[in-house]
Design a protein around this motif. Structure first.
Motif, PDB file in Angstrom:
ATOM      1  N   ASP A 123       0.812  -1.219   0.000  1.00  0.00           N
ATOM      2  CA  ASP A 123       0.000   0.000   0.000  1.00  0.00           C
ATOM      3  C   ASP A 123       0.845   1.269   0.000  1.00  0.00           C
ATOM      4  OD1 ASP A 123      -2.349  -1.442  -0.112  1.00  0.00           O
ATOM      5  OD2 ASP A 123      -2.743  -1.333   2.040  1.00  0.00           O
ATOM      6  N   GLN A 124       2.002   1.197  -0.655  1.00  0.00           N
ATOM      7  CA  GLN A 124       2.836   2.373  -0.881  1.00  0.00           C
ATOM      8  C   GLN A 124       2.692   2.809  -2.334  1.00  0.00           C
ATOM      9  OE1 GLN A 124       4.669   3.758   1.759  1.00  0.00           O
ATOM     10  NE2 GLN A 124       3.545   2.217   2.924  1.00  0.00           N
ATOM     11  N   ARG A 125       3.053   4.057  -2.618  1.00  0.00           N
ATOM     12  CA  ARG A 125       3.052   4.486  -4.009  1.00  0.00           C
ATOM     13  C   ARG A 125       4.108   3.714  -4.777  1.00  0.00           C
ATOM     14  NH1 ARG A 125       5.904   7.630  -7.422  1.00  0.00           N
ATOM     15  NH2 ARG A 125       7.396   8.227  -5.786  1.00  0.00           N
ATOM     16  N   ALA A 126       3.726   3.129  -5.900  1.00  0.00           N
ATOM     17  CA  ALA A 126       4.709   2.473  -6.760  1.00  0.00           C
ATOM     18  C   ALA A 126       5.685   3.530  -7.257  1.00  0.00           C
ATOM     19  CB  ALA A 126       4.016   1.793  -7.929  1.00  0.00           C
ATOM     20  N   SER A 127       6.959   3.205  -7.298  1.00  0.00           N
ATOM     21  CA  SER A 127       7.990   4.187  -7.611  1.00  0.00           C
ATOM     22  C   SER A 127       7.783   4.856  -8.958  1.00  0.00           C
ATOM     23  CB  SER A 127       9.367   3.532  -7.570  1.00  0.00           C
ATOM     24  OG  SER A 127       9.471   2.501  -8.545  1.00  0.00           O
TER      25      SER A 127
END
Length: 219
Positions: A123-127
């Motif tokens: 649930d992090q922003r994809a790079s």
């Protein structure tokens, strides 16, 4: 496949496996012309053409064209929700702030357009996912398993996140046929799972799409 793969014990199940897919080919090997994309949008939205309820656009260009805006405005006028990939960064892990990709960026101008960012399994922003004020909502876009020609495979990109949101929009439309594109967009954004900074932000928009929450609150 991300939208409509059937539950047949042979691979992954799509987000809306009972949806009717209207395939409109506007690209060849990831290349194509803007005029072909525009023609495809008009045909898909036309009641005498594809008569679609939702259009997924896993594609993008860096420039704003009025003719593309007009096509999306026509789709909106016909009650079609347009879901578009928010854009990928080729090298900048900061999310290419300030850059835009169209048609996703038209979400700032048209109520019927939803711009989708990509998240990871954590649930992090994809790079690679763009950071921009036009981002409407986010969906998983890293290592997404689905159908590929003749088999199954895994790919990453906002082009993988976009059809997850399109599937959610299709489920909403099926459950509540009277919903307008703006109402579908609002339903998805108000029931999303907040990620990142509290409230709407430039990385995730309104947060992670939650079709389960949206359907419970529908109609």
């Amino acid at each position: 496949g991300i939208i409509g793969a059937m539950d047949n014990d042979r691979g992954g199940v799509g987000g809306a496996p009972k949806a009717t897919i209207v395939p409109v080919r506007v690209l060849c090997d990831s290349q194509g012309s803007l005029s072909d994309v525009i023609d495809g949008i008009y045909w898909a939205a036309d009641p005498d053409g594809g008569d679609a309820d939702v259009i997924n656009l896993s594609l993008g260009i860096p420039d704003r064209y009025d003719v593309l805006y007009d096509a999306l405005a026509y789709a909106q006028s016909e009650g079609v929700t347009v879901v578009a990939a928010g854009g990928n960064c080729s090298t900048d892990n900061a999310g290419c702030p300030g850059q835009a990709t169209y048609p996703a960026a038209f979400s700032a101008e048209l109520d019927g357009v939803i711009a989708v960012a990509a998240t990871t399994s954590a649930d992090q922003r994809a790079s690679f996912s763009y950071v921009n004020s036009y981002v409407t909502i986010a969906a998983p876009g890293a290592g997404i398993a689905s159908t590929v020609p003749g088999s199954y495979g895994s790919k990453s990109g906002t082009s993988m996140a976009s059809p997850i949101v399109a599937a959610s929009a299709a489920l909403l439309k099926a459950r509540c046929p009277a919903l307008t594109p703006l109402e579908i967009r609002n339903q998805l954004t108000t029931t999303g799972q907040d990620l990142g900074a509290p409230g709407t932000d430039t990385s995730f928009g309104a947060g992670l799409v939650r079709a389960d929450h949206a359907l419970v609150a529908a109609c």
